[in-house]
Design a protein around this motif. Structure first.
Motif, PDB file in Angstrom:
ATOM      1  N   GLU A  12       0.505  -1.049   0.091  1.00 32.65           N
ATOM      2  CA  GLU A  12       0.148   0.143  -0.153  1.00 32.65           C
ATOM      3  C   GLU A  12       0.990   0.884   0.185  1.00 32.65           C
ATOM      4  O   GLU A  12       1.969   1.576   0.411  1.00 32.65           O
ATOM      5  N   ARG A  13       0.505   1.995  -0.627  1.00 34.07           N
ATOM      6  CA  ARG A  13       1.030   3.563  -0.880  1.00 34.07           C
ATOM      7  C   ARG A  13       0.493   4.544  -0.089  1.00 34.07           C
ATOM      8  O   ARG A  13      -1.102   4.967   0.114  1.00 34.07           O
ATOM      9  N   ALA A  14       0.799   4.506   1.547  1.00 31.73           N
ATOM     10  CA  ALA A  14       0.156   5.895   1.970  1.00 31.73           C
ATOM     11  C   ALA A  14       0.490   6.681   2.021  1.00 31.73           C
ATOM     12  O   ALA A  14       1.218   7.754   1.412  1.00 31.73           O
ATOM     13  N   ARG A  15      -0.673   7.653   1.969  1.00 30.47           N
ATOM     14  CA  ARG A  15      -0.259   8.682   1.617  1.00 30.47           C
ATOM     15  C   ARG A  15      -0.063  10.141   2.865  1.00 30.47           C
ATOM     16  O   ARG A  15       0.382  11.104   3.135  1.00 30.47           O
ATOM     17  N   SER A  16      -0.503   9.481   4.019  1.00 31.69           N
ATOM     18  CA  SER A  16       0.043  10.117   5.654  1.00 31.69           C
ATOM     19  C   SER A  16      -0.105   8.727   6.414  1.00 31.69           C
ATOM     20  O   SER A  16      -0.273   8.176   6.049  1.00 31.69           O
ATOM     21  N   VAL A  17       0.862   8.954   7.364  1.00 32.81           N
ATOM     22  CA  VAL A  17       1.068   7.901   8.640  1.00 32.81           C
ATOM     23  C   VAL A  17       1.094   8.401   9.924  1.00 32.81           C
ATOM     24  O   VAL A  17       0.878   6.777  10.488  1.00 32.81           O
ATOM     25  N   ILE A  18       1.080   9.282   9.851  1.00 37.57           N
ATOM     26  CA  ILE A  18       0.666   9.890  11.435  1.00 37.57           C
ATOM     27  C   ILE A  18      -0.402   9.835  11.789  1.00 37.57           C
ATOM     28  O   ILE A  18      -1.241  11.179  11.019  1.00 37.57           O
ATOM     29  N   THR A  19      -1.197   9.500  12.750  1.00 39.07           N
ATOM     30  CA  THR A  19      -3.142   9.367  12.583  1.00 39.07           C
ATOM     31  C   THR A  19      -2.550  10.817  14.215  1.00 39.07           C
ATOM     32  O   THR A  19      -1.721  10.095  15.024  1.00 39.07           O
ATOM     33  N   ARG A  20      -3.832  11.313  14.459  1.00 38.96           N
ATOM     34  CA  ARG A  20      -4.437  12.248  15.632  1.00 38.96           C
ATOM     35  C   ARG A  20      -5.463  11.304  15.508  1.00 38.96           C
ATOM     36  O   ARG A  20      -6.664  11.138  15.926  1.00 38.96           O
ATOM     37  N   ASN A  21      -5.091  11.261  17.477  1.00 39.22           N
ATOM     38  CA  ASN A  21      -6.406  10.499  18.611  1.00 39.22           C
ATOM     39  C   ASN A  21      -7.042  12.174  19.515  1.00 39.22           C
ATOM     40  O   ASN A  21      -6.287  12.767  19.772  1.00 39.22           O
ATOM     41  N   ASP A  22      -7.779  12.058  19.785  1.00 41.11           N
ATOM     42  CA  ASP A  22      -7.917  12.563  20.925  1.00 41.11           C
ATOM     43  C   ASP A  22      -9.325  12.299  21.586  1.00 41.11           C
ATOM     44  O   ASP A  22     -10.446  12.938  22.926  1.00 41.11           O
ATOM     45  N   SER A  23      -9.306  11.041  22.033  1.00 37.79           N
ATOM     46  CA  SER A  23      -9.527   9.517  22.881  1.00 37.79           C
ATOM     47  C   SER A  23      -9.337  10.657  24.331  1.00 37.79           C
ATOM     48  O   SER A  23      -8.077   9.929  24.178  1.00 37.79           O
TER      49      SER A  23
END
Length: 363
Positions: free
Chosen positions: A55-66
Motif C-alpha cells: 500500500e502506498r500511504a498518503r499519510s502515516v501519522i494519525t491523531r487521537n483525541d480520545s
C-alpha cells in the motif's frame, strides 16, 4: 453474518474461524445445501494463507483525541495483523477495506511500503508539533510479516535520526531485534516499550493469540530490553472475565522480576463485528464457559456486550469490574509499578529531517 450449513471449525494458527461480511458490505452470502454436504464434510478445508498487499500511504501519522487514550499521535505500519488475536479491537477496521474482520483481518494484510518516506515528509512540515508517537496502537508493529518488510524498523530509524520520542506496544519478542536503535534512543529518554501479556497459560494463549510470541517468551523480552537499558512496561490486556483474569497478579509479578517499571490494564471490549466473532470463538474453544463469560461481560457494560462510553469502555463498571481494578492497584503497589499515564518522554531534542538535496550535505 454469512450463514452456512457447515459449522465453523477452529483453524490451527488462526484466531477467527469464519469470515463474516463487514458492516459496510451491501452484499450478503448465504450458503445452501445442494445435496453434496456429506462429501464436503469429508474434505479437509485448506488453511488460509497469509497474503500481503503493498500500500502506498498518503499519510502515516494519525491523531487521537480520545480522553481514555494516553497519546495523541500514532503510527501503524500495517493494516490487519497476522497474530490473529480473537479479541483484537482493531478487527472491525478491516471493514473499511471491504474485507472481513474475521479471517481476512489476519490473512489479508496491507503493508505501507513508503512509510519511512511519508513519515519523513510529515515530520519536516513547518507546522508539525512534536508529541510522542505511539507505534502499534491499532495493529502490532512486530507481527510476523515485519521480518520481511522491516517497516517498523524503518520508522524507528527515521525517529532516531530526528531524535523524536515514541512508544511501542507489542506482544512479539521480535522487538529485541531493534535494540541497536532503541538503546541509544532510551539513553536520551526518547522511547519506552510496552509488552502486552494477558496470561501465563501457553495453552490458552495459543488459542487466543495464535501467532504472537508465547507468554514466557514475552517475559524474556521484557528482561532483555531492561538489561539493554530500555524502559519497559507491561500491559495486562485485555482481561477477560472467567478466562484469564486469575493470571493478572502472576503476570505483574513476573514482569516486575524481569525489569518492567510500569503497568496498565484494560478489560475486553467488543465493538461492532467483534461481538459475534468472540462469541463464535467461545463456542469453539471453551463452550462450557461461554455463557458465563458473556454474562460477566454484560454485567460490566450495563447489560450489553459492549458500551462505547469513554469513561468505562476500557475498564468496565459494576461489581465485577471494580474488584479487577482494586486487584490491579494492590499488585502495582506491591511490585512498585508506576502507571502508564505517568510516562514522560523528552520532546525538546527533536530536529526536523532535512529535505534531500542533489548536492548532498556538507555537515
Amino acid at each position: 453474518m454469512a450463514e452456512s450449513f457447515l459449522p465453523p471449525q477452529a483453524l490451527k494458527g488462526r484466531g477467527a474461524a469464519s469470515n463474516p461480511e463487514g458492516r459496510f458490505e451491501s452484499i450478503r452470502h448465504h450458503a445452501e445445501d445442494d445435496g453434496w454436504q456429506s462429501l464436503l464434510l469429508d474434505e479437509q478445508a485448506p488453511r488460509p494463507r497469509t497474503e500481503v498487499t503493498e500500500e502506498r500511504a498518503r499519510s502515516v501519522i494519525t491523531r487521537n483525541d480520545s480522553p481514555d487514550v494516553h497519546f495523541n499521535q500514532a503510527l501503524n505500519p500495517y493494516r490487519g495483523c497476522e497474530h490473529g488475536c480473537i479479541y483484537c479491537f482493531a478487527r472491525p477496521s478491516h471493514s473499511y477495506l471491504n474485507l472481513s474482520p474475521g479471517l481476512d483481518f489476519e490473512t489479508k494484510l496491507r503493508a505501507k511500503s513508503n512509510l519511512a518516506e511519508v513519515l519523513r515528509h510529515e515530520l519536516a512540515r513547518p507546522s508539525y508539533t512534536v508529541s510522542p508517537i505511539n507505534i502499534g496502537s491499532n495493529t502490532d508493529p512486530y507481527q510476523p510479516i515485519e521480518r520481511r518488510w522491516k517497516l517498523t524498523r524503518a520508522a524507528l530509524e527515521v525517529l532516531a535520526e530526528c531524535r523524536h520520542p515514541c512508544t511501542i506496544v507489542t506482544k512479539n519478542a521480535m522487538v529485541e531485534r531493534d535494540i541497536d536503535i532503541l538503546a541509544p534512543m532510551a539513553r536520551e529518554n526518547l522511547v519506552q516499550v510496552f509488552v502486552s501479556i494477558n496470561s501465563l497459560d501457553n495453552h490458552l494463549a495459543a488459542k487466543l493469540e495464535p501467532r504472537a510470541s508465547a507468554p514466557h517468551r514475552r517475559i524474556k523480552a521484557v528482561r532483555t530490553l531492561h538489561e539493554a537499558g530500555i524502559p519497559v512496561g507491561v500491559l495486562v490486556a485485555p482481561i477477560i472475565p472467567a478466562l484469564n483474569d486469575s493470571d493478572m497478579e502472576a503476570v505483574l509479578e513476573q514482569a516486575a522480576d524481569a525489569g518492567a517499571t510500569c503497568a496498565g490494564f484494560t478489560t475486553l471490549r467488543l465493538p461492532y463485528e467483534l461481538k459475534a466473532l468472540f462469541r463464535e470463538w467461545l463456542a469453539l474453544h471453551v463452550p462450557q464457559r461461554a455463557a458465563h463469560v458473556m454474562s460477566l461481560m454484560q454485567q460490566m457494560h450495563g447489560g450489553r456486550d459492549y458500551d462505547s462510553d469513554f469513561s468505562t469502555r476500557m475498564r468496565g463498571q459494576g461489581v465485577f469490574a471494580e474488584p479487577i481494578r482494586r486487584r490491579f492497584d494492590v499488585a502495582c503497589r506491591k511490585h512498585g509499578f508506576g502507571r502508564t499515564r505517568e510516562l514522560s518522554l523528552d520532546t525538546t531534542k527533536f530536529v526536523p529531517p532535512r529535505k534531500p538535496s542533489p548536492q548532498g550535505q556538507l555537515f
